[in-house]
Design a protein around this motif. Structure first.
Motif, PDB file in Angstrom:
ATOM      1  N   TRP A   1       1.212  13.625   5.891  1.00 41.54           N
ATOM      2  CA  TRP A   1       1.265  12.189   6.327  1.00 41.54           C
ATOM      3  C   TRP A   1       1.195  11.446   5.121  1.00 41.54           C
ATOM      4  O   TRP A   1       2.944  10.632   4.863  1.00 41.54           O
ATOM      5  CB  TRP A   1       1.074  10.929   7.746  1.00 41.54           C
ATOM      6  N   LYS A   2       0.487  11.393   4.600  1.00 43.35           N
ATOM      7  CA  LYS A   2       0.327  10.220   3.625  1.00 43.35           C
ATOM      8  C   LYS A   2       1.135  10.707   2.283  1.00 43.35           C
ATOM      9  O   LYS A   2       2.435  11.912   2.519  1.00 43.35           O
ATOM     10  CB  LYS A   2      -1.041  11.168   2.228  1.00 43.35           C
ATOM     11  N   ASP A   3       1.446   9.703   1.761  1.00 45.49           N
ATOM     12  CA  ASP A   3       3.125   9.827   0.756  1.00 45.49           C
ATOM     13  C   ASP A   3       4.274   8.996   0.733  1.00 45.49           C
ATOM     14  O   ASP A   3       5.270  10.645   0.759  1.00 45.49           O
ATOM     15  CB  ASP A   3       2.585  10.469  -0.101  1.00 45.49           C
ATOM     16  N   GLN A   4       4.328   9.141   2.286  1.00 47.17           N
ATOM     17  CA  GLN A   4       5.230   8.995   3.681  1.00 47.17           C
ATOM     18  C   GLN A   4       6.452  10.871   3.540  1.00 47.17           C
ATOM     19  O   GLN A   4       6.965  10.790   3.358  1.00 47.17           O
ATOM     20  CB  GLN A   4       6.636   8.580   2.864  1.00 47.17           C
ATOM     21  N   ALA A   5       5.032  11.488   4.011  1.00 44.04           N
ATOM     22  CA  ALA A   5       5.433  12.786   4.251  1.00 44.04           C
ATOM     23  C   ALA A   5       6.053  13.225   5.030  1.00 44.04           C
ATOM     24  O   ALA A   5       6.895  13.995   4.679  1.00 44.04           O
ATOM     25  CB  ALA A   5       4.035  13.601   4.223  1.00 44.04           C
ATOM     26  N   SER A   6       6.440  12.406   6.267  1.00 43.91           N
ATOM     27  CA  SER A   6       6.869  12.697   7.497  1.00 43.91           C
ATOM     28  C   SER A   6       8.716  12.230   7.457  1.00 43.91           C
ATOM     29  O   SER A   6       9.746  12.081   8.096  1.00 43.91           O
ATOM     30  CB  SER A   6       6.563  11.949   8.378  1.00 43.91           C
ATOM     31  N   TYR A   7       8.663  11.177   6.517  1.00 44.79           N
ATOM     32  CA  TYR A   7      10.361  10.809   6.601  1.00 44.79           C
ATOM     33  C   TYR A   7      10.949  11.525   5.417  1.00 44.79           C
ATOM     34  O   TYR A   7      11.271  12.191   4.484  1.00 44.79           O
ATOM     35  CB  TYR A   7      10.165   9.020   5.988  1.00 44.79           C
ATOM     36  N   PRO A   8      12.025  12.156   6.746  1.00 40.98           N
ATOM     37  CA  PRO A   8      13.279  12.924   5.604  1.00 40.98           C
ATOM     38  C   PRO A   8      14.301  11.891   5.055  1.00 40.98           C
ATOM     39  O   PRO A   8      15.102  11.796   5.150  1.00 40.98           O
ATOM     40  CB  PRO A   8      14.367  13.423   6.799  1.00 40.98           C
ATOM     41  N   PHE A   9      13.748  12.386   3.446  1.00 40.05           N
ATOM     42  CA  PHE A   9      14.476  11.629   3.021  1.00 40.05           C
ATOM     43  C   PHE A   9      15.876  12.168   2.492  1.00 40.05           C
ATOM     44  O   PHE A   9      15.906  13.309   2.037  1.00 40.05           O
ATOM     45  CB  PHE A   9      14.289  11.240   0.995  1.00 40.05           C
ATOM     46  N   LYS A  10      17.158  11.704   2.537  1.00 39.46           N
ATOM     47  CA  LYS A  10      17.975  11.997   1.916  1.00 39.46           C
ATOM     48  C   LYS A  10      18.327  12.385   0.803  1.00 39.46           C
ATOM     49  O   LYS A  10      18.799  13.510   0.265  1.00 39.46           O
ATOM     50  CB  LYS A  10      19.552  10.700   2.706  1.00 39.46           C
ATOM     51  N   SER A  11      18.036  11.743  -0.453  1.00 37.65           N
ATOM     52  CA  SER A  11      17.602  12.519  -1.878  1.00 37.65           C
ATOM     53  C   SER A  11      17.069  13.459  -1.553  1.00 37.65           C
ATOM     54  O   SER A  11      17.253  14.024  -2.954  1.00 37.65           O
ATOM     55  CB  SER A  11      17.295  11.194  -2.372  1.00 37.65           C
ATOM     56  N   HIS A  12      16.194  13.945  -1.010  1.00 33.89           N
ATOM     57  CA  HIS A  12      15.591  15.060  -1.219  1.00 33.89           C
ATOM     58  C   HIS A  12      16.797  15.704  -0.062  1.00 33.89           C
ATOM     59  O   HIS A  12      17.262  17.108  -1.284  1.00 33.89           O
ATOM     60  CB  HIS A  12      14.302  15.419  -0.339  1.00 33.89           C
ATOM     61  N   ASP A  13      17.518  16.326   0.676  1.00 33.26           N
ATOM     62  CA  ASP A  13      18.383  17.100   1.362  1.00 33.26           C
ATOM     63  C   ASP A  13      19.266  17.103   0.056  1.00 33.26           C
ATOM     64  O   ASP A  13      19.945  18.528  -0.156  1.00 33.26           O
ATOM     65  CB  ASP A  13      18.529  16.504   2.235  1.00 33.26           C
ATOM     66  N   LEU A  14      19.486  16.402  -0.572  1.00 31.82           N
ATOM     67  CA  LEU A  14      20.915  16.369  -1.627  1.00 31.82           C
ATOM     68  C   LEU A  14      19.658  17.298  -2.476  1.00 31.82           C
ATOM     69  O   LEU A  14      21.013  18.091  -3.496  1.00 31.82           O
ATOM     70  CB  LEU A  14      21.068  14.788  -2.167  1.00 31.82           C
ATOM     71  N   TRP A  15      19.129  17.382  -2.873  1.00 32.59           N
ATOM     72  CA  TRP A  15      18.373  18.250  -4.208  1.00 32.59           C
ATOM     73  C   TRP A  15      18.522  19.656  -3.485  1.00 32.59           C
ATOM     74  O   TRP A  15      19.059  20.994  -4.628  1.00 32.59           O
ATOM     75  CB  TRP A  15      16.767  18.110  -3.936  1.00 32.59           C
ATOM     76  N   PHE A  16      18.013  20.205  -2.672  1.00 38.16           N
ATOM     77  CA  PHE A  16      18.584  21.256  -1.923  1.00 38.16           C
ATOM     78  C   PHE A  16      19.572  21.829  -1.787  1.00 38.16           C
ATOM     79  O   PHE A  16      19.344  22.980  -2.056  1.00 38.16           O
ATOM     80  CB  PHE A  16      17.657  21.244  -0.332  1.00 38.16           C
ATOM     81  N   LEU A  17      20.302  21.235  -1.269  1.00 38.03           N
ATOM     82  CA  LEU A  17      22.123  21.042  -1.572  1.00 38.03           C
ATOM     83  C   LEU A  17      22.398  21.665  -2.678  1.00 38.03           C
ATOM     84  O   LEU A  17      23.234  22.907  -3.184  1.00 38.03           O
ATOM     85  CB  LEU A  17      22.567  20.625  -0.582  1.00 38.03           C
TER      86      LEU A  17
END
Length: 435
Positions: free
Chosen positions: A340-356
């Protein structure tokens, strides 16, 4: 390489990835606006079948059952079902609960995109998925066998490269194990190797091994290194078979890892029930994050129903304490898993972009994929925000935007979500062509 049970060939991935992706549109999702979901309302169903793999980052689902968070939000008939591999998770998501499969899962973050695109589905038929939350940050590890104990391999793989090359000259296969092609463990392994000058597409064989089988396979010499979540890295050390080279947060601090994802048709048909599920998972994540609960969470994880592994293989790293098996010990590790800490639960779109972007790098997705259009269809951070509002989550824990901004990796490379091509161009080792 093809693993017929758990993975698929890169050629099949590329073939399937071409379906509906160049334009960024998916069958069943193209041109469709996401339906608004009320934060409260009568539940359409109290049932959901959710899959999990025996890993500690599935703990929020275990806790949501064990501590009654699903029931608290009216979801009294939720089943959390163990899957034998990520390939099995994929297959059961494709089936859906109506055909004996599952509605959603604890899942490698890239997988909902690979499934939605048809890149990893039977006959390359897209199955629309939604990412509803991130389950955790960091907490994975890359382990190395005792064959390389004298090297004490860490984040730097330059000496490891020399040792692997020497082994290959003797005609012995060199294998790096991960859990699913294009998944997080595959990408951490590939990034780590390539940063030290090892081409993971040509200088080693990347093989698919289910998480719970990693230690047994290392014991019989099936691989030189593997990447997986706990408790399997700690178990490797406890059984004196190998050691931890790094915890993946050392490669990318607070990197996104697993997601809570569901089939789009379940979410669209059951908007209020979906909100209840998200809220239950979020509350479970908060419970898992609290230091005073970590020992209890480790005991829950160790049970036969969930991971079915010794408590001693789980508790230390669950509490943030890392013995690497090399003499290096870090208490309260800065790169321990965050629920939960460090906004762990929020699904940032920028992170999904890195995976793609990384899936493009290694040839799993086509370069002409409209990544942002696909993310807009799959990532449902809007539903996360509605759930957070309903729970009265502190505003400090709710991001103001959908991007976490620029991300810096251990080798100095920078991913700017505003310019992913510049990131790709900066990388020395990329995919080989697939004929």
């Amino acid at each position: 390489m093809v693993d017929h049970k758990n993975g698929i060939s890169r050629r099949t991935l590329l073939k399937g990835a071409g379906i509906g992706l160049a334009s960024g549109l998916l069958p069943g999702l193209s041109g469709m606006a996401h339906a608004a979901i009320a934060p409260t309302g009568k539940l359409e169903t109290t049932k959901a079948k959710l899959g999990f793999i025996a890993l500690t980052d599935a703990a929020p689902l275990f806790v949501a059952i064990e501590k009654g968070f699903f029931a608290k939000h009216g979801m009294t008939d939720v089943e959390v079902l163990k899957q034998s591999s990520w390939g099995t998770t994929r297959d059961n998501l494709v089936l859906g609960s109506g055909k004996g499969g599952i509605d959603g899962a604890h899942i490698l973050t890239p997988m909902p995109y690979l499934i939605s695109s048809g890149a990893v589905t039977p006959n390359n038929i897209p199955v629309p998925m939604y990412v509803l939350a991130r389950l955790n940050l960091a907490g994975q590890c890359i382990s190395v066998g005792n064959e390389y104990a004298d090297l004490k391999v860490g984040t730097n793989t330059s000496e490891f490269k020399t040792a692997l090359a020497a082994k290959k000259t003797k005609g012995v296969a060199v294998n790096a194990a991960m859990t699913f092609p294009g998944g997080t463990h595959d990408l951490w392994m590939r990034y780590w190797l390539s940063a030290g000058g090892i081409n993971p597409s040509s200088e080693v064989s990347t093989i698919v091994v289910p998480p719970a089988q990693m230690v047994a396979n290392m014991k019989v010499g099936s691989m030189d290194t593997f990447c997986v979540c706990e408790p399997w890295n700690q178990q490797l050390i406890n059984q004196k078979i190998g050691y931890t080279a790094n915890t993946t947060g050392e490669l990318w601090h607070n990197h996104p890892e697993k997601a809570f994802s569901m089939r789009a048709d379940y979410v669209d048909a059951n908007p209020n029930s979906t909100q209840a599920l998200i809220m239950a998972v979020m509350e479970a994540q908060m419970y898992c994050e609290q230091a005073e609960n970590r020992e209890e969470v480790a005991k829950i994880c160790s049970s036969r129903r969930w991971i079915n592994a010794p408590f001693k293989d789980i508790v230390d790293r669950m509490q943030g304490n890392f013995d690497y098996g090399t003499g290096r010990v870090v208490e309260n590790h800065p790169d321990q898993m965050r629920y939960w800490k460090d906004q762990a639960s929020y699904p940032f779109k920028s992170h999904d972009l890195w995976f793609l972007t990384e899936n493009k790098r290694w040839g799993y997705l086509p370069m002409n994929l409209d990544s942002n259009a696909l993310i807009a269809q799959v990532n449902r951070e809007d539903l996360w925000r509605k759930a957070a509002e309903s729970l009265g989550i502190d505003k400090a824990d709710i991001p103001t935007g959908t991007s976490r901004g620029k991300e810096t990796f251990f080798d100095g490379k920078v991913f700017d979500p505003e310019n992913p091509q510049a990131y790709l161009d900066s990388l020395a080792i990329k995919t080989i062509k697939v004929s």
